[in-house]
Design a protein around this motif. Structure first.
Motif, PDB file in Angstrom:
ATOM      1  N   HIS A   1      19.663  98.221  45.643  1.00 58.95           N
ATOM      2  CA  HIS A   1      19.330  98.023  44.226  1.00 58.95           C
ATOM      3  C   HIS A   1      17.841  97.823  43.983  1.00 58.95           C
ATOM      4  CE1 HIS A   1      23.318  98.097  42.638  1.00 58.95           C
ATOM      5  NE2 HIS A   1      23.739  97.008  43.258  1.00 58.95           N
ATOM      6  N   GLU A   2      17.066  97.837  45.054  1.00 60.87           N
ATOM      7  CA  GLU A   2      15.626  97.537  44.967  1.00 60.87           C
ATOM      8  C   GLU A   2      15.380  96.255  44.182  1.00 60.87           C
ATOM      9  OE1 GLU A   2      13.583 100.959  43.523  1.00 60.87           O
ATOM     10  OE2 GLU A   2      14.169 102.218  45.227  1.00 60.87           O
ATOM     11  N   THR A   3      16.162  95.235  44.515  1.00 61.23           N
ATOM     12  CA  THR A   3      16.080  93.940  43.834  1.00 61.23           C
ATOM     13  C   THR A   3      15.927  92.857  44.897  1.00 61.23           C
ATOM     14  OG1 THR A   3      17.653  94.779  42.217  1.00 61.23           O
ATOM     15  CG2 THR A   3      17.269  92.391  42.225  1.00 61.23           C
ATOM     16  N   PRO A   4      14.968  91.947  44.708  1.00 63.53           N
ATOM     17  CA  PRO A   4      14.800  90.904  45.723  1.00 63.53           C
ATOM     18  C   PRO A   4      16.006  89.956  45.765  1.00 63.53           C
ATOM     19  CG  PRO A   4      13.392  90.466  43.833  1.00 63.53           C
ATOM     20  CD  PRO A   4      13.991  91.831  43.622  1.00 63.53           C
ATOM     21  N   LEU A   5      16.243  89.364  46.923  1.00 67.16           N
ATOM     22  CA  LEU A   5      17.248  88.311  47.047  1.00 67.16           C
ATOM     23  C   LEU A   5      16.666  86.992  46.546  1.00 67.16           C
ATOM     24  CD1 LEU A   5      18.614  89.129  50.619  1.00 67.16           C
ATOM     25  CD2 LEU A   5      19.714  89.618  48.410  1.00 67.16           C
ATOM     26  N   LYS A   6      17.573  86.100  46.112  1.00 69.99           N
ATOM     27  CA  LYS A   6      17.148  84.769  45.658  1.00 69.99           C
ATOM     28  C   LYS A   6      17.468  83.747  46.748  1.00 69.99           C
ATOM     29  CE  LYS A   6      18.380  86.054  40.962  1.00 69.99           C
ATOM     30  NZ  LYS A   6      19.462  85.960  39.989  1.00 69.99           N
ATOM     31  N   ILE A   7      16.422  83.111  47.252  1.00 69.14           N
ATOM     32  CA  ILE A   7      16.586  82.195  48.382  1.00 69.14           C
ATOM     33  C   ILE A   7      16.343  80.776  47.895  1.00 69.14           C
ATOM     34  CG2 ILE A   7      16.027  81.838  50.807  1.00 69.14           C
ATOM     35  CD1 ILE A   7      16.534  84.774  50.144  1.00 69.14           C
ATOM     36  N   LYS A   8      17.385  79.965  47.963  1.00 76.57           N
ATOM     37  CA  LYS A   8      17.333  78.622  47.369  1.00 76.57           C
ATOM     38  C   LYS A   8      16.975  77.538  48.379  1.00 76.57           C
ATOM     39  CE  LYS A   8      20.572  75.094  45.655  1.00 76.57           C
ATOM     40  NZ  LYS A   8      22.002  74.735  45.639  1.00 76.57           N
ATOM     41  N   LEU A   9      16.138  76.601  47.930  1.00 75.53           N
ATOM     42  CA  LEU A   9      15.914  75.372  48.700  1.00 75.53           C
ATOM     43  C   LEU A   9      15.928  74.192  47.728  1.00 75.53           C
ATOM     44  CD1 LEU A   9      15.205  74.065  51.493  1.00 75.53           C
ATOM     45  CD2 LEU A   9      12.819  74.127  50.748  1.00 75.53           C
ATOM     46  N   GLY A  10      16.823  73.250  47.975  1.00 73.91           N
ATOM     47  CA  GLY A  10      16.909  72.058  47.134  1.00 73.91           C
ATOM     48  C   GLY A  10      16.024  70.954  47.664  1.00 73.91           C
ATOM     49  N   LEU A  11      15.390  70.210  46.750  1.00 72.63           N
ATOM     50  CA  LEU A  11      14.440  69.168  47.162  1.00 72.63           C
ATOM     51  C   LEU A  11      14.778  67.828  46.526  1.00 72.63           C
ATOM     52  CD1 LEU A  11      11.238  71.320  46.627  1.00 72.63           C
ATOM     53  CD2 LEU A  11      12.338  70.796  48.817  1.00 72.63           C
ATOM     54  N   ASP A  12      14.725  66.797  47.331  1.00 70.89           N
ATOM     55  CA  ASP A  12      14.948  65.427  46.867  1.00 70.89           C
ATOM     56  C   ASP A  12      13.665  64.912  46.210  1.00 70.89           C
ATOM     57  OD1 ASP A  12      15.184  62.714  46.580  1.00 70.89           O
ATOM     58  OD2 ASP A  12      15.892  62.351  48.618  1.00 70.89           O
ATOM     59  N   PRO A  13      13.713  64.565  44.944  1.00 74.18           N
ATOM     60  CA  PRO A  13      12.480  64.210  44.232  1.00 74.18           C
ATOM     61  C   PRO A  13      11.918  62.849  44.615  1.00 74.18           C
ATOM     62  CG  PRO A  13      14.350  63.782  42.836  1.00 74.18           C
ATOM     63  CD  PRO A  13      14.900  64.387  44.109  1.00 74.18           C
ATOM     64  N   SER A  14      12.634  62.116  45.456  1.00 71.31           N
ATOM     65  CA  SER A  14      12.170  60.750  45.729  1.00 71.31           C
ATOM     66  C   SER A  14      11.329  60.650  46.993  1.00 71.31           C
ATOM     67  CB  SER A  14      13.370  59.806  45.824  1.00 71.31           C
ATOM     68  OG  SER A  14      14.164  60.151  46.936  1.00 71.31           O
ATOM     69  N   ALA A  15      11.221  61.729  47.785  1.00 68.96           N
ATOM     70  CA  ALA A  15      10.513  61.613  49.059  1.00 68.96           C
ATOM     71  C   ALA A  15       9.571  62.788  49.260  1.00 68.96           C
ATOM     72  CB  ALA A  15      11.520  61.549  50.206  1.00 68.96           C
ATOM     73  N   PRO A  16       8.460  62.781  48.561  1.00 68.97           N
ATOM     74  CA  PRO A  16       7.635  63.974  48.517  1.00 68.97           C
ATOM     75  C   PRO A  16       6.690  64.166  49.703  1.00 68.97           C
ATOM     76  CG  PRO A  16       6.713  62.311  47.094  1.00 68.97           C
ATOM     77  CD  PRO A  16       7.897  61.690  47.776  1.00 68.97           C
ATOM     78  N   ASP A  17       6.701  63.247  50.687  1.00 66.55           N
ATOM     79  CA  ASP A  17       5.750  63.447  51.779  1.00 66.55           C
ATOM     80  C   ASP A  17       6.251  64.484  52.755  1.00 66.55           C
ATOM     81  OD1 ASP A  17       3.171  62.029  52.052  1.00 66.55           O
ATOM     82  OD2 ASP A  17       4.434  60.370  51.337  1.00 66.55           O
ATOM     83  N   VAL A  18       5.585  65.618  52.780  1.00 68.76           N
ATOM     84  CA  VAL A  18       6.058  66.728  53.592  1.00 68.76           C
ATOM     85  C   VAL A  18       5.485  66.611  54.998  1.00 68.76           C
ATOM     86  CG1 VAL A  18       6.105  69.236  53.802  1.00 68.76           C
ATOM     87  CG2 VAL A  18       6.210  68.165  51.541  1.00 68.76           C
ATOM     88  N   HIS A  19       6.372  66.662  55.977  1.00 71.84           N
ATOM     89  CA  HIS A  19       5.913  66.653  57.370  1.00 71.84           C
ATOM     90  C   HIS A  19       6.337  67.960  58.036  1.00 71.84           C
ATOM     91  CE1 HIS A  19      10.027  65.695  58.443  1.00 71.84           C
ATOM     92  NE2 HIS A  19      10.004  64.584  57.702  1.00 71.84           N
ATOM     93  N   ILE A  20       5.897  68.160  59.278  1.00 74.54           N
ATOM     94  CA  ILE A  20       6.142  69.472  59.889  1.00 74.54           C
ATOM     95  C   ILE A  20       7.627  69.689  60.182  1.00 74.54           C
ATOM     96  CG2 ILE A  20       3.796  69.634  60.836  1.00 74.54           C
ATOM     97  CD1 ILE A  20       5.187  69.252  63.628  1.00 74.54           C
ATOM     98  N   GLY A  21       8.437  68.599  60.129  1.00 76.31           N
ATOM     99  CA  GLY A  21       9.890  68.779  60.232  1.00 76.31           C
ATOM    100  C   GLY A  21      10.398  69.656  59.098  1.00 76.31           C
ATOM    101  N   HIS A  22       9.818  69.450  57.900  1.00 78.53           N
ATOM    102  CA  HIS A  22      10.208  70.283  56.762  1.00 78.53           C
ATOM    103  C   HIS A  22       9.798  71.738  56.946  1.00 78.53           C
ATOM    104  CE1 HIS A  22       9.738  66.237  54.666  1.00 78.53           C
ATOM    105  NE2 HIS A  22      10.985  66.553  54.416  1.00 78.53           N
ATOM    106  N   THR A  23       8.737  71.954  57.705  1.00 79.14           N
ATOM    107  CA  THR A  23       8.189  73.318  57.762  1.00 79.14           C
ATOM    108  C   THR A  23       9.081  74.261  58.549  1.00 79.14           C
ATOM    109  OG1 THR A  23       6.838  72.970  59.746  1.00 79.14           O
ATOM    110  CG2 THR A  23       5.845  72.397  57.607  1.00 79.14           C
ATOM    111  N   VAL A  24      10.054  73.695  59.307  1.00 74.98           N
ATOM    112  CA  VAL A  24      11.017  74.575  59.983  1.00 74.98           C
ATOM    113  C   VAL A  24      11.672  75.477  58.937  1.00 74.98           C
ATOM    114  CG1 VAL A  24      13.116  74.673  61.374  1.00 74.98           C
ATOM    115  CG2 VAL A  24      11.446  72.838  61.765  1.00 74.98           C
TER     116      VAL A  24
END
Lengths: 417, 417
Positions: A46-69
């Motif tokens: 269909h020449e249409t991109p896929l939608k890739i979802k990631l849900g985020l918890d709004p209470s813990a915004p400190d991103v560490h390299i564990g998240h980067t996996v």
């Protein structure tokens, strides 16, 4: 869902296989893998991109390299033209814990949610192309659900199924209370997938239950079902516990170059290859080569860690910072010299403190017995002077530098400066 | 809640005791009884009527005398100037069963709900003063609850507490599915008490869990807690199962005089006094006297039943109807004659049917073995002729009268008349 693989040319099928092989690298589980191939085929057909979802918890915004996996995996989808859906779970954040019993789930204001989201996005920008990502706040649709909608949502799932989730069954079994509203968190998270018609949802293996809920609900609401991709969790600096901010065993993507490098040097050898594979942006061939050299002994663990540290600093701070972090580390490590920047602590305690207590209170040692051993091994210095007396009472002065081992420094600031 | 008993004069305290003794007569359980006294005291002190709640299922509007156990109690409150709150649970009725699996909880239209409510009210009017009753449809407040409100509502209760309800724990234990939305029915019913600030809620003992939920929720929403009054359930004509429409063991308040009387004559002797006490409007002194006479043998069960039957017909159809029902019954019972009115059934089955199958298909007998026994005992007649052949094939003709026992008749109508 139609079988799109049947509709493609051989050339296009090769492209499906190419993408599938990239996405599946490093993934712990894909449910179901065949559907992922078909989704890729659909997007090509269909020449249409896929939608890739990631849900985020709004209470813990400190991103560490564990998240980067997970973020690194999202970037691969982005690089192939697909669209990332980042969802801030602000609805649950604004509700907090209605029983008022959980300090963790405290109620967030609109401003806090926005600020936390902003922090997320700045930090995600180090891995993802945020210009191309779609951002959503799930309060947009969840806050307009009526009781009737909610009853229908609840009608899609059985109590027994919810109790299959490990933490629920453990708590019920051990007599710890589960408040009924908690059953709604996985449902709401899953409902986001219904609303956004996500094709794929990513998460850690600890999200198994919640991710499948999205697939389950989409089916009930007669949407195309999402594919669920679970990425491995990585252990933190201690090599045992899952990397997390609360365990203080993490490398933050916002950590300063020298800290990032130093922390990397402290990981146990067993984690070196796992980190290379999951949190660096090196090409897969190079990762494979490093693993081979490491296993056959031609790459020494210490050299491997230096390379890992430089790679991480280069990813988040650039090539120059990587070089200086290495130099800085070597100067401290090799000569026992003090680093340029020492973290400071505002000291509000007693002015005369037993040295063992001081080390524990400053979190430089976990227990008194560890602190004792460290002093006995000659690993503790005050203003550069080795401590030998286990019973020393330390007189706290402004700018006092406490050093433990070769690389851990704290400088005390007294209030009455 | 203040202690209003302390604020009353001796005269007023006597009035509290008088009302309390009336309300507690026949009640199985009052939670807590002391609070009921205090509520009565409050109403006297403030010269304000109490609000007495009864929740009604909009899907089953046929009122039988099992319901009147509670209605009679409500009437006593009315007679003392208190206000009855009748709540039609139309919200749940309109939702039906979101899983679509339960035929019982089918979705009702607005019109059906209104029609059912109308039927309720007409039938209730035979016991209560409907002019003075307050009527509510709970969709009024429930349909405006948001997901956030619902989460707060769910936050007041634990999963373990809900699983304490017998039918939930039994189903979970035996692996039968409980859909999550079912957990909300008791919560919604309880929320009605919050909304209406009910002082007292009445129900059968099978409503124990749901009634206490109202009290629980009122506390959470910082309202004065309702007192819960549970009335005994009465067994139906079979003397075993709770009286209910689905069990077809009921005396409906709309039943015709002769049916009402005849059904009453069929109850087992053990139920006579219970029925007198719970479903007739006789004064308590007379009920006590009847019990005494029945126990010491001076009142014969058959005479007691005739008195009970006449009392019920008099309550719902008047004195004259009571006299003729008795006469009618005696003529049928004593002479074996056919009644004036025979229920008809449109027969759409085979034209030649084994007699045993016929009895079961017409619901005149529950099982083939029962039908066989009834024939062997000479209890089955076709157009007045006793059936003796267990293997008789009955040729179905229009107007064929099938009789089982002394008082059960069915007349068949064939389509091709």
């Amino acid at each position: 869902m139609d079988n799109f693989l049947e509709k493609l040319s051989n050339e296009q099928l090769k492209e499906v296989e190419r993408q599938f092989s990239i996405y599946s690298q490093g993934a712990q589980e894909i449910i179901p893998a065949e559907e992922l191939k078909n989704k890729i085929a659909k997007s090509i057909y269909h020449e249409t991109p896929l939608k890739i979802k990631l849900g985020l918890d709004p209470s813990a915004p400190d991103v560490h390299i564990g998240h980067t996996v997970v973020l690194n995996k999202l970037r691969q989808f982005q690089e192939n033209g697909h669209v990332i859906q980042l969802i801030i779970g602000d609805f649950t954040g604004k509700i907090g814990d209605p029983t008022g019993k959980s300090a963790v789930r405290k109620q967030l204001t609109d401003e806090e949610v926005k600020k936390n989201a902003q922090t997320y996005f700045e930090q995600f920008g180090k891995v993802l192309d945020m210009e191309k990502a779609e951002l959503f706040y799930n309060s947009k649709w969840l806050s307009s659900l009526t009781l009737e909608d909610t009853i229908r949502l609840a009608g899609t799932i059985t109590v027994a199924r919810l109790l299959e989730r490990n933490d629920f069954s453990n708590r019920l079994g051990s007599g710890k209370p589960i408040s009924l509203h908690e059953f709604f968190y996985p449902l709401m998270q899953g409902y986001d997938s219904v609303e956004l018609k996500s094709d794929i949802e990513l998460g850690g293996t600890d999200q198994h239950f919640n991710l499948l809920m999205g697939r389950h609900l989409q089916e009930h609401y007669e949407k195309e079902k999402q594919v669920v991709m679970m990425m491995p969790l990585i252990e933190g600096l201690d090599g045992v516990e899952k990397m997390s901010k609360s365990k203080n065993n993490y490398i933050g993507v916002d950590d300063k170059p020298n800290d990032m490098f130093g922390k990397t040097m402290s990981i146990p050898d067993e984690l070196i290859i796992k980190y290379f594979k999951l949190v660096t942006d090196l090409p897969y061939e190079e990762k494979d080569r490093l693993e081979e050299e490491y296993v056959n002994g031609s790459l020494h663990p210490k050299d491997a860690k230096i390379l890992l540290g430089k790679t991480l600093v280069r990813m988040y701070h650039g090539e120059g910072a990587a070089e200086s972090a290495e130099k800085h580390f070597k100067s401290v490590f090799q000569k026992g010299a003090m680093p340029d920047e020492i973290p400071t602590v505002n000291w509000e305690g007693e002015k005369l403190v037993p040295v063992i207590d001081l080390l524990v209170q400053l979190d430089l040692q976990k227990s008194k017995s560890e602190a004792r051993r460290m002093i006995q091994n000659g690993g503790v210095k005050l203003n550069g002077e080795k401590v030998t007396d286990l019973k020393l009472d330390v007189s706290i002065t402004n700018d006092l530098i406490v050093q433990v081992g070769k690389r851990r420094f704290v400088q005390l600031k007294t209030k009455s400066k």
